[in-house]
Design an enzyme around this catalytic site. Structure first.
Site, mmCIF file in Angstrom:
data_model
loop_
_atom_site.group_PDB
_atom_site.id
_atom_site.type_symbol
_atom_site.label_atom_id
_atom_site.label_comp_id
_atom_site.label_asym_id
_atom_site.label_seq_id
_atom_site.Cartn_x
_atom_site.Cartn_y
_atom_site.Cartn_z
ATOM 1 N N LYS A 93 0.839 -1.213 0.000
ATOM 2 C CA LYS A 93 0.000 0.000 0.000
ATOM 3 C C LYS A 93 0.873 1.262 0.000
ATOM 4 O O LYS A 93 0.674 2.158 -0.815
ATOM 5 C CB LYS A 93 -0.900 0.040 1.249
ATOM 6 C CG LYS A 93 -1.906 -1.078 1.301
ATOM 7 C CD LYS A 93 -2.813 -0.956 2.510
ATOM 8 C CE LYS A 93 -2.105 -1.091 3.839
ATOM 9 N NZ LYS A 93 -1.493 -2.394 4.075
ATOM 10 N N THR A 94 1.824 1.297 0.897
ATOM 11 C CA THR A 94 2.668 2.485 0.989
ATOM 12 C C THR A 94 3.541 2.600 -0.259
ATOM 13 O O THR A 94 3.781 3.689 -0.776
ATOM 14 C CB THR A 94 3.519 2.419 2.277
ATOM 15 O OG1 THR A 94 2.622 2.246 3.381
ATOM 16 C CG2 THR A 94 4.325 3.669 2.494
ATOM 17 N N ASP A 127 -2.291 7.781 3.852
ATOM 18 C CA ASP A 127 -1.864 6.423 4.233
ATOM 19 C C ASP A 127 -2.497 6.085 5.586
ATOM 20 O O ASP A 127 -2.890 6.982 6.332
ATOM 21 C CB ASP A 127 -0.326 6.388 4.341
ATOM 22 C CG ASP A 127 0.225 4.960 4.236
ATOM 23 O OD1 ASP A 127 -0.582 4.009 4.097
ATOM 24 O OD2 ASP A 127 1.458 4.791 4.281
ATOM 25 N N GLU A 128 -2.594 4.812 5.912
ATOM 26 C CA GLU A 128 -3.124 4.358 7.213
ATOM 27 C C GLU A 128 -4.503 4.972 7.490
ATOM 28 O O GLU A 128 -4.789 5.431 8.603
ATOM 29 C CB GLU A 128 -2.158 4.734 8.356
ATOM 30 C CG GLU A 128 -0.710 4.337 8.136
ATOM 31 C CD GLU A 128 -0.411 2.893 8.501
ATOM 32 O OE1 GLU A 128 -1.347 2.160 8.870
ATOM 33 O OE2 GLU A 128 0.769 2.496 8.381
ATOM 34 N N GLN A 181 -5.714 -3.445 10.793
ATOM 35 C CA GLN A 181 -4.637 -2.772 11.519
ATOM 36 C C GLN A 181 -5.129 -1.513 12.235
ATOM 37 O O GLN A 181 -4.336 -0.619 12.529
ATOM 38 C CB GLN A 181 -3.491 -2.423 10.573
ATOM 39 C CG GLN A 181 -2.795 -3.657 10.024
ATOM 40 C CD GLN A 181 -1.571 -3.287 9.191
ATOM 41 O OE1 GLN A 181 -0.585 -2.784 9.704
ATOM 42 N NE2 GLN A 181 -1.645 -3.537 7.892
ATOM 43 N N ARG A 219 5.310 -7.197 10.936
ATOM 44 C CA ARG A 219 6.461 -6.329 10.668
ATOM 45 C C ARG A 219 7.654 -7.155 10.186
ATOM 46 O O ARG A 219 8.622 -6.618 9.658
ATOM 47 C CB ARG A 219 6.911 -5.557 11.928
ATOM 48 C CG ARG A 219 5.904 -4.611 12.556
ATOM 49 C CD ARG A 219 5.319 -3.635 11.594
ATOM 50 N NE ARG A 219 4.037 -4.106 11.096
ATOM 51 C CZ ARG A 219 3.481 -3.685 9.948
ATOM 52 N NH1 ARG A 219 4.078 -2.810 9.191
ATOM 53 N NH2 ARG A 219 2.312 -4.153 9.548
HETATM 54 N N1 LIG Z 1 5.468 -5.368 -6.474
HETATM 55 C C1 LIG Z 1 6.434 -5.399 -5.574
HETATM 56 N N2 LIG Z 1 7.669 -5.794 -5.894
HETATM 57 C C2 LIG Z 1 8.659 -5.832 -4.992
HETATM 58 N N3 LIG Z 1 8.523 -5.492 -3.721
HETATM 59 C C3 LIG Z 1 7.310 -5.071 -3.311
HETATM 60 C C4 LIG Z 1 6.209 -4.999 -4.205
HETATM 61 N N4 LIG Z 1 5.151 -4.555 -3.508
HETATM 62 C C5 LIG Z 1 5.565 -4.353 -2.243
HETATM 63 N N5 LIG Z 1 6.859 -4.649 -2.124
HETATM 64 C C6 LIG Z 1 7.674 -4.577 -0.899
HETATM 65 O O1 LIG Z 1 6.962 -5.198 0.159
HETATM 66 C C7 LIG Z 1 7.176 -4.523 1.389
HETATM 67 C C8 LIG Z 1 5.846 -4.099 1.978
HETATM 68 O O2 LIG Z 1 5.307 -3.005 1.245
HETATM 69 P P1 LIG Z 1 4.599 -1.786 1.946
HETATM 70 O O3 LIG Z 1 5.349 -1.358 3.133
HETATM 71 O O4 LIG Z 1 4.272 -0.802 0.911
HETATM 72 O O5 LIG Z 1 3.273 -2.536 2.433
HETATM 73 P P2 LIG Z 1 2.029 -1.935 3.178
HETATM 74 O O6 LIG Z 1 0.839 -2.544 2.546
HETATM 75 O O7 LIG Z 1 2.095 -0.474 3.213
HETATM 76 O O8 LIG Z 1 2.225 -2.559 4.629
HETATM 77 P P3 LIG Z 1 1.630 -2.066 6.032
HETATM 78 O O9 LIG Z 1 0.203 -2.478 6.042
HETATM 79 O O10 LIG Z 1 2.417 -2.797 7.022
HETATM 80 O O11 LIG Z 1 1.772 -0.578 6.068
HETATM 81 C C9 LIG Z 1 8.083 -3.369 1.073
HETATM 82 O O12 LIG Z 1 9.409 -3.754 1.314
HETATM 83 C C10 LIG Z 1 7.851 -3.142 -0.394
HETATM 84 O O13 LIG Z 1 8.935 -2.513 -1.014
HETATM 85 MG MG LIG Z 2 2.200 0.893 4.820
#
Ligand SMILES: Nc1ncnc2c1ncn2[C@@H]1O[C@H](COP(=O)(O)OP(=O)(O)OP(=O)(O)O)[C@@H](O)[C@H]1O
Ligand SMILES: [Mg+2]
Length: 715
Positions: free
Chosen positions: A32-33, A219-220, A249, A598
């Site tokens: 997402k981020t 975000d969040e 979350q 995490r």
């Molecule tokens: N398509 C992709 N290819 C490679 N790496 C990815 C891809 N999508 C996500 N990632 C990697 O996966 C990890 C998690 O991504 P991110 O932090 O954006 O998730 P999130 O959904 O925001 O998580 P959270 O809910 O914990 O905030 C990061 O290291 C990100 O770089």
């Molecule tokens: Mg995130």
């Protein structure tokens, strides 16, 4: 920038979809981020939007900085014109420009919690309110709740009706607001409220900001509250809004965040596209599976499971230690082993996460012993916390009678000693070549102490002397000393639960020291022993292990994660569950889900046995350890003799254990029941006598092993 290489098709769709508002709902680690970051880069690079028209609201400054850094790395310094920040810093920025509309100066004062407390104490004094009948902390909470519900002081007063206590609070609220306005001060709530008010009262200002931000990202979003939501709604009048979040979350409900804003987003806005991401890129399959097992136990949730194409990875390790020191030792040794065995791994790959800040203590001590650098996020190192310094100053004063400690605590809690009186005491001490403490003991009349102050000092001296002469176990002496001098009362009046927890953890540390030095423990040796930790400053090297509460860890990731202190009633927290019931339990579970997710490569869950001074009961492993299932978990360490209700298939629960009073093989760690003192745990066996920790008010007792009043609780 080739998005096809950087994002999967759904993520790419989310990063490039601009036809309407967009909601991304997705589990932890699904990108997402990352999507937000690439979406901002896409808008600038591919669509040609000027950076200054882009806004992204993150939950913490750390997250904002990381996102900014990534965008700048991708596109260069030019991209830093996009505004990526927390909602509070956005408000400060807006208010600095426009607050003159309310006739405030540009440089208004932002109040933090300490300022709020001081102001309320002043108002209590002016209004003759006894802080025993109404606590400062509850008042801060009351005022904040009123403000967030948009209830004015006048309305609060009306609502109070005949309830005198409530009416008093409303008056304090009114005075608080008045003082702030007269002094051009804003508290954190005001930052949001004033910005909303500004936009509502001055449409031309709102329009200016609406024109500025054409693309807004949040975000969040699962953790926004009603005023955040209102503000975002106002700001996005002309913008395309993109909100991302994970309902599983939501962990700030206690502070007013409301998951319904993300759930009902498509009803509040007319054109909304929803994209669901379900591939996790962060964690091994094992970590993901146990996290999914856990969160599935929540009934009140939107069903959505994540999958990953990453490898299975190693089993999740659950380590149950005999005591906290051993738990911390395990963590440090594991860190050292991994660094030794795996190429390219460094301290920054590790995080130690806990439910509450007081839990950091044993880990900090062991990390220092092992010479592993660490940094505490969102707080101070344990031995640098104010209440710990105060408490240790009392002990030091008792043992060494030193002037530094005296100066620190002679007026904590307040005994009416101002700077002038202190100077008089110091002069007297110099005159006679003695310490300040001796000066007040021997020469209070000569110093000119009178009335209330004299009485307060005399009580203070009595408390210190009583503690000095006590033959009770040190941990108990410590606790009674703080009671006698009114320190607990002061914290309780402030409803400062965190500080009380820290003090009880210090007691725990003294009890632990007594255990390891059964024949030689004195306060003097204890203070010398911990001097190593108290003299640590907050300077940190570039490479460090991160320590933080789980609330702080939102959105972050680490290769190796230790979730520590996983004892029932600590996590899930007894308080949340007893106050909030099933909803409280579900929020605790979401918190555990945030913690577990995490981890990228390996996840360690640890707990320890012994006695919990906070809940006054023997410690047992958290039910969450059970809820993650059995398939992917390796249990190591010392199995606990006690099981939570959830572990019932493995043995009886504490309440079901039976007594036994003909015992010759007592062991440290045995749980006992005593006719008078109730349940306790053996901390030391000394031949025919036992040191046993009982629930307060009894504390540590030394008893005859064969006495009939004592029974072992055996499983
Ligand atoms: N398509 C992709 N290819 C490679 N790496 C990815 C891809 N999508 C996500 N990632 C990697 O996966 C990890 C998690 O991504 P991110 O932090 O954006 O998730 P999130 O959904 O925001 O998580 P959270 O809910 O914990 O905030 C990061 O290291 C990100 O770089
Ligand atoms: Mg995130």
């Amino acid at each position: 920038m080739n998005l096809d290489k950087l994002l999967n098709p759904k993520q790419k769709e989310a990063a490039t979809y601009l036809d309407s508002h967009l909601r991304i709902i997705a589990g932890a680690g699904s990108g997402k981020t990352r999507v937000l970051t690439y979406r901002i880069a896409y808008l600038i690079e591919e669509v040609g939007i000027e950076p200054r028209h882009i806004l992204a609201i993150t939950f913490t400054n750390k997250a904002a900085n990381e996102m900014r850094q990534r965008v700048v790395d991708l596109l260069g310094e030019y991209a830093s014109g996009a505004l990526l920040c927390t909602i509070h810093s956005l408000c400060v920025r807006i208010l600095r420009q426009h607050i003159h509309a309310f006739h405030y100066p540009h440089h208004f004062v932002i109040m933090d919690e300490e300022d709020q407390k001081s102001l309320l104490k002043k108002i209590f004094k002016d209004k003759n309110i006894d802080s025993k009948t109404m606590s400062v902390k509850s008042c801060i909470h009351y005022i904040s709740s009123c403000k967030m519900a948009e209830i004015s002081p006048q309305k609060a007063y009306k609502l109070a009706g005949d309830f005198i206590g409530e009416a008093k609070k409303a008056i304090v609220y009114q005075e608080y607001e008045k003082y702030k306005e007269e002094h051009f001060m804003l508290d954190f709530d005001d930052l949001l409220l004033k910005t909303v008010e500004l936009f509502e009262k001055f449409p031309e200002i709102l329009e200016k900001w609406q024109r500025k931000f054409q693309y807004i990202h949040v975000d969040e979003f699962q953790d926004v509250g009603n005023i955040d939501y209102k503000l975002i709604h106002l700001l996005s009048g002309q913008a395309t809004l993109c909100v991302v979040g994970d309902p599983d979350q939501t962990i700030y409900s206690f502070r007013g965040s409301d998951v319904n804003y993300i759930m009902n987003f498509d009803k509040d806005y007319s054109h909304v596209k929803t994209i669901i991401l379900d591939q996790n890129y962060r964690s091994t399959k094992t970590i993901l599976d146990i996290s999914n097992n856990l969160i599935r136990k929540n009934k009140n949730r939107l069903e959505k499971d994540l999958f990953t194409q990453l490898e299975d990875g190693d089993k999740v390790v659950h380590y149950s230690a005999g005591d906290e020191e051993a738990e911390a030792e395990f963590v440090c040794q594991t860190i050292e082993n991994i660094i030794h065995q795996v190429d390219g791994v460094n301290y920054h790959d590790f995080a130690i996460l806990y439910r509450a800040n007081y839990l950091s203590r044993p880990f900090e001590q062991k990390l220092i012993q092992h010479q592993i650098d660490y940094k505490i996020f969102g707080g101070l190192k344990f031995f640098n916390r104010k209440e710990i310094k105060d408490a240790l100053s009392y002990l030091r004063l008792m043992v060494f009678m030193d002037d530094l400690s005296f100066e620190r605590i002679i007026n904590v809690p307040s005994r009416g000693i101002g700077q002038k009186t202190l100077e008089k005491i110091q002069l007297k001490a110099i005159d006679y070549g003695i310490s300040c403490y001796e000066a007040v003991c021997l020469y209070s009349d000569e110093i000119g102490l009178k009335g209330k102050v004299k009485k307060a000092i005399s009580e203070f001296v009595q408390a210190i002397e009583k503690a000095r002469q006590s033959r009770n176990p040190l941990a108990d002496v410590f606790e009674y000393l703080l009671k006698d001098i009114g320190y607990f009362e002061m914290l309780r009046n402030d409803e400062d639960e965190n500080r009380i927890q820290n003090i009880m953890e210090l007691k725990n540390s003294i009890a632990g020291y007594m255990n390891t030095h059964p024949d030689s423990a004195t306060f003097e040796s204890y203070l010398q022993d911990i001097a190593l930790y108290t003299s640590q400053d907050d300077m940190t090297q570039d490479e460090y292990v991160s320590l933080m509460s789980i609330h702080m860890a939102k959105g972050l990731e680490f290769n190796y994660v230790f979730v520590v202190g996983l004892s029932q009633d600590v996590f899930p927290s007894f308080r949340s569950v007893s106050e909030e019931g099933e909803e409280g339990m579900e929020e605790e579970r979401r918190l555990a889900y945030v913690a577990f997710t995490r981890a990228k490569k390996r996840l360690y869950l640890t707990d320890s046995q012994g006695f919990n001074y906070m809940t006054n009961s023997p410690k047992m492993a958290s039910q969450f350890i059970d809820e993650i299932g059995v398939d992917h978990v390796e249990h190591i360490g010392k199995p606990s003799p006690f099981k939570t209700k959830q572990f019932v298939h493995l043995g009886p629960t504490v309440d079901e254990m039976i007594g036994d009073n003909d015992i010759h093989d007592w062991k440290q760690g045995d749980f006992v029941e005593h006719d008078v003192f109730g349940k306790g745990v053996i901390v030391k066996v000394r031949g025919n006598t036992l040191d046993i920790a009982f629930s307060m008010p009894y504390g540590l007792k030394t008893l005859m092993a064969q006495h009939k009043a004592l029974r072992r609780l055996s499983s």
